[in-house]
Structures are given as C-alpha cells and as structure tokens.
Design an enzyme around this catalytic site. Sequence first.
Site, PDB file in Angstrom:
ATOM      1  N   HIS A  88       0.830  -1.203   0.000  1.00 42.19           N
ATOM      2  CA  HIS A  88       0.000   0.000   0.000  1.00 42.19           C
ATOM      3  C   HIS A  88       0.867   1.257   0.000  1.00 42.19           C
ATOM      4  O   HIS A  88       1.813   1.353   0.772  1.00 42.19           O
ATOM      5  CB  HIS A  88      -0.914  -0.009   1.224  1.00 42.19           C
ATOM      6  CG  HIS A  88      -1.831   1.155   1.281  1.00 42.19           C
ATOM      7  ND1 HIS A  88      -2.074   1.828   2.449  1.00 42.19           N
ATOM      8  CD2 HIS A  88      -2.570   1.767   0.329  1.00 42.19           C
ATOM      9  CE1 HIS A  88      -2.930   2.814   2.220  1.00 42.19           C
ATOM     10  NE2 HIS A  88      -3.248   2.797   0.938  1.00 42.19           N
TER      11      HIS A  88
ATOM     12  N   ASP B  56       6.723   6.028 -21.562  1.00 43.22           N
ATOM     13  CA  ASP B  56       6.831   5.914 -23.011  1.00 43.22           C
ATOM     14  C   ASP B  56       8.272   5.575 -23.378  1.00 43.22           C
ATOM     15  O   ASP B  56       9.136   5.459 -22.500  1.00 43.22           O
ATOM     16  CB  ASP B  56       6.342   7.195 -23.703  1.00 43.22           C
ATOM     17  CG  ASP B  56       7.121   8.451 -23.324  1.00 43.22           C
ATOM     18  OD1 ASP B  56       8.348   8.380 -23.087  1.00 43.22           O
ATOM     19  OD2 ASP B  56       6.503   9.533 -23.279  1.00 43.22           O
TER      20      ASP B  56
ATOM     21  N   TYR C  71      10.492  13.212 -12.999  1.00 44.71           N
ATOM     22  CA  TYR C  71      11.739  12.429 -12.995  1.00 44.71           C
ATOM     23  C   TYR C  71      12.186  12.129 -11.562  1.00 44.71           C
ATOM     24  O   TYR C  71      12.592  11.011 -11.252  1.00 44.71           O
ATOM     25  CB  TYR C  71      12.861  13.167 -13.724  1.00 44.71           C
ATOM     26  CG  TYR C  71      12.676  13.333 -15.209  1.00 44.71           C
ATOM     27  CD1 TYR C  71      11.996  12.410 -15.984  1.00 44.71           C
ATOM     28  CD2 TYR C  71      13.219  14.438 -15.852  1.00 44.71           C
ATOM     29  CE1 TYR C  71      11.849  12.570 -17.354  1.00 44.71           C
ATOM     30  CE2 TYR C  71      13.078  14.607 -17.231  1.00 44.71           C
ATOM     31  CZ  TYR C  71      12.388  13.667 -17.968  1.00 44.71           C
ATOM     32  OH  TYR C  71      12.252  13.839 -19.321  1.00 44.71           O
TER      33      TYR C  71
ATOM     34  N   MET D 249       2.631  13.074 -16.538  1.00 44.79           N
ATOM     35  CA  MET D 249       3.638  14.086 -16.807  1.00 44.79           C
ATOM     36  C   MET D 249       2.969  15.250 -17.541  1.00 44.79           C
ATOM     37  O   MET D 249       2.311  15.056 -18.558  1.00 44.79           O
ATOM     38  CB  MET D 249       4.785  13.532 -17.659  1.00 44.79           C
ATOM     39  CG  MET D 249       5.889  14.553 -17.884  1.00 44.79           C
ATOM     40  SD  MET D 249       7.184  13.968 -18.994  1.00 44.79           S
ATOM     41  CE  MET D 249       8.067  12.839 -17.915  1.00 44.79           C
TER      42      MET D 249
ATOM     43  N   TYR E 275       4.701  12.366 -23.715  1.00 43.77           N
ATOM     44  CA  TYR E 275       3.918  12.522 -22.489  1.00 43.77           C
ATOM     45  C   TYR E 275       3.085  11.287 -22.159  1.00 43.77           C
ATOM     46  O   TYR E 275       2.041  11.388 -21.526  1.00 43.77           O
ATOM     47  CB  TYR E 275       3.062  13.792 -22.533  1.00 43.77           C
ATOM     48  CG  TYR E 275       3.930  15.034 -22.646  1.00 43.77           C
ATOM     49  CD1 TYR E 275       4.633  15.503 -21.546  1.00 43.77           C
ATOM     50  CD2 TYR E 275       4.080  15.699 -23.864  1.00 43.77           C
ATOM     51  CE1 TYR E 275       5.459  16.613 -21.650  1.00 43.77           C
ATOM     52  CE2 TYR E 275       4.903  16.804 -23.979  1.00 43.77           C
ATOM     53  CZ  TYR E 275       5.583  17.256 -22.872  1.00 43.77           C
ATOM     54  OH  TYR E 275       6.403  18.350 -22.977  1.00 43.77           O
TER      55      TYR E 275
ATOM     56  N   ASP F 186      -5.236   3.621  -5.199  1.00 45.89           N
ATOM     57  CA  ASP F 186      -5.565   4.213  -3.901  1.00 45.89           C
ATOM     58  C   ASP F 186      -6.636   5.302  -4.045  1.00 45.89           C
ATOM     59  O   ASP F 186      -6.693   6.217  -3.247  1.00 45.89           O
ATOM     60  CB  ASP F 186      -4.289   4.798  -3.291  1.00 45.89           C
ATOM     61  CG  ASP F 186      -4.284   4.739  -1.777  1.00 45.89           C
ATOM     62  OD1 ASP F 186      -5.122   4.039  -1.199  1.00 45.89           O
ATOM     63  OD2 ASP F 186      -3.419   5.398  -1.174  1.00 45.89           O
TER      64      ASP F 186
END
Length: 151
Positions: A22, A30, A118, A79, A136, A69
């Site tokens: 959890h 990508d 990142y 992103m 993206y 969650d």
Amino acid sequence: MLKNIDPALNADVLHALRAMGHADTLVITDTNFPSDSIAQHTVVGQVLRMENISAARAMQAILSVFPLDTPIQPSVGRMEVMGAPDQIEPVQAEVQAEIDAAEGKSAPMYGIERFAFYEQAKDAYCVITTGETRFYGCFILTKGVIAPTGA
C-alpha cells in the site's frame, strides 16, 4: 499462460505488482523516458518492459490486477506538457479512459511537472517501459489495498 491473467502481464511485471505494498508507486513510461537510468534508483533496480504495447494497453493490463488508492486520493499522476500544464495529450486521454473503466467511475489524474516527475520516479518501486511512442505517455500510480471479504 495463466487463466484470468492478462497476457500482456509478463512474469517480471506480475512479480513486481504483487510484491508492492500500500502506497508504493510504480511508473509507466513511453519509449522516450530515461527508464534505465531512473530505474536504477528504484526498489527493483532495473527497468521492466511491456514494449510491444501502448501506454493505454499497459494501463488496462496493470489495472486488471492492481488496486489504485483512489478512495483516499487521486492515484495516477501524468507528466505535464511543458509550458501547458493543463493540456491533456491524446495518449493521456486514452489512459484516463482506462483508469475510469477500471475504477467504474471518474478518477481524474493529477499533473506532475516534467522534472518533478523524474525525481518522483526515482522513489518508485519500479519503472515499466511500454512501446508508447507518443510524447507525455508517462504516469505514476499509487497502489491501494483490497478490502477483506465481507468488509
């Protein structure tokens, strides 16, 4: 092959998804993402691959076994497009549709600035690289829980 397991989920990916707990996070990327160098910082320590499929197809397969969650918080980050953080790219819209389908309701993603993405990715449990070639197509998922039967 296994019954009732999406064939896009290979043994390495299944092992990582099962081992996560959890609030652990995983990154789906990508083909342009620096997956190998980022993955060295993660718990798994090397990139996992789902290279012959799109980000949306990978998300569909992963969410067939992976609890988000979402009851607690937005659980999938995307992103952000540089210079246009509110812009939703087609690849992101496709992934959003897979998230909503898996959750059975709208579960909007939140944006993460590129360089912050990142850094957050380095703290993830694992990085899974897809065959997605569109820009993206990078996402961070937070693992949720499965409630006990009868709860």
